[in-house]
Design a protein around this motif. Structure first.
Motif, PDB file in Angstrom:
ATOM      1  N   LEU A  52      41.492  40.189  43.950  1.00 11.50           N
ATOM      2  CA  LEU A  52      40.734  38.962  44.158  1.00 11.50           C
ATOM      3  C   LEU A  52      40.039  38.941  45.510  1.00 11.50           C
ATOM      4  N   ASP A  60      34.849  43.083  36.823  1.00 11.85           N
ATOM      5  CA  ASP A  60      35.715  43.542  35.726  1.00 11.85           C
ATOM      6  C   ASP A  60      36.486  44.798  36.118  1.00 11.85           C
ATOM      7  N   TYR A 108      41.408  33.693  36.764  1.00 12.82           N
ATOM      8  CA  TYR A 108      40.838  34.464  37.865  1.00 12.82           C
ATOM      9  C   TYR A 108      39.356  34.804  37.719  1.00 12.82           C
ATOM     10  N   GLN A 109      38.743  34.515  36.583  1.00 12.22           N
ATOM     11  CA  GLN A 109      37.307  34.833  36.443  1.00 12.22           C
ATOM     12  C   GLN A 109      36.439  33.697  36.899  1.00 12.22           C
ATOM     13  N   SER A 125      41.535  51.373  40.948  1.00  9.29           N
ATOM     14  CA  SER A 125      40.573  50.450  41.555  1.00  9.29           C
ATOM     15  C   SER A 125      39.232  51.161  41.708  1.00  9.29           C
ATOM     16  N   HIS A 181      37.776  45.417  38.875  1.00  3.95           N
ATOM     17  CA  HIS A 181      38.853  45.034  39.783  1.00  3.95           C
ATOM     18  C   HIS A 181      40.054  44.460  39.037  1.00  3.95           C
ATOM     19  N   PHE A 182      40.053  44.583  37.733  1.00  6.02           N
ATOM     20  CA  PHE A 182      41.203  44.250  36.898  1.00  6.02           C
ATOM     21  C   PHE A 182      41.834  45.581  36.493  1.00  6.02           C
ATOM     22  N   LYS A 227      39.084  34.809  43.215  1.00  2.93           N
ATOM     23  CA  LYS A 227      38.462  35.158  41.933  1.00  2.93           C
ATOM     24  C   LYS A 227      38.366  36.674  41.827  1.00  2.93           C
ATOM     25  N   LEU A 228      38.419  37.165  40.600  1.00  2.00           N
ATOM     26  CA  LEU A 228      38.296  38.591  40.325  1.00  2.00           C
ATOM     27  C   LEU A 228      36.937  39.067  40.841  1.00  2.00           C
ATOM     28  N   PHE A 237      45.301  42.066  39.415  1.00  2.00           N
ATOM     29  CA  PHE A 237      44.011  41.424  39.644  1.00  2.00           C
ATOM     30  C   PHE A 237      43.690  41.552  41.116  1.00  2.00           C
TER      31      PHE A 237
END
Length: 191
Positions: free
Chosen positions: A49, A58, A190-191, A69, A60-61, A54-55, A47
């Motif tokens: 962040l 999407d 994380y969202q 990435s 970045h997951f 926070k992420l 993840f």
């Protein structure tokens, strides 16, 4: 000689590996001999962040269906899914070029989850010898290693480690935190 980290220990990468440009993050584990009716499929994910933890998006997951990435340099690369975890050494690998990670990425969270854990009646209590290690890509030397020692008998997701920016340098934290609810629990966090 690699430094062996304890749960919660944080270290500066600049201090333990001066000049480190790119890191190979290896994750490994062994599965206990159990009859759960299905094979174990553990998945490493990352993840990326922002400063609010926070992420960023999407994209970045990073996981087996999104291997790089979103930055133009592709600074973080997942090297693919190992469906069985058999064999010695690293089961899944992520490469991070620390020089090229965009400035909006403040924290790189390295996780492992069990695919279809509830359906297969599996948890991390059935997994042993789990570790995460950081290797200098250029010298091939192992710099840091964190071996999980806890028994996560109900958890299906683990945060293994974090690489994060602080005071203009990269640091690593050996997290070792377990969660119930598999990958979805981490996505919710994380969202």
């Amino acid at each position: 000689m690699a430094i062996s980290l304890q749960k919660g220990q944080r270290v500066s990468l600049d201090k333990v590996a001066p000049g480190l440009n790119a890191a190979f993050i290896g994750l490994g584990w062994d599965v206990n001999t159990t009859d759960t009716g299905g094979d174990f499929d553990l998945d490493a994910s990352v993840f990326l962040l922002n400063s609010n933890e926070k992420l960023i998006s999407d994209q970045h997951f990073i996981f087996y269906n999104n291997l790089t990435s979103p930055d133009p340099e592709k600074s973080i690369k997942h090297m693919g899914d190992n469906l069985t975890g058999e064999g010695d050494g690293d089961d899944e690998v992520i490469i991070v070029d620390l020089r090229k990670v965009p400035t909006d990425v403040n924290r790189i969270v390295v996780t492992v989850t069990i695919y279809d854990a509830d359906k297969r009646k599996q948890n991390f209590g059935q997994v042993r010898n789990a570790f995460v290690r950081l290797v200098n890509v250029e010298t091939k030397e192992e710099v840091l290693r964190y071996d999980l020692e806890e028994d996560f008998s109900t958890e299906t997701a683990l945060i293994m480690a974090e690489i994060y920016r602080k005071d203009g340098e990269w640091r690593m934290n050996a997290v070792g935190a377990g969660y119930q609810g598999g990958l979805q629990a981490l996505l919710n966090r994380y969202q």
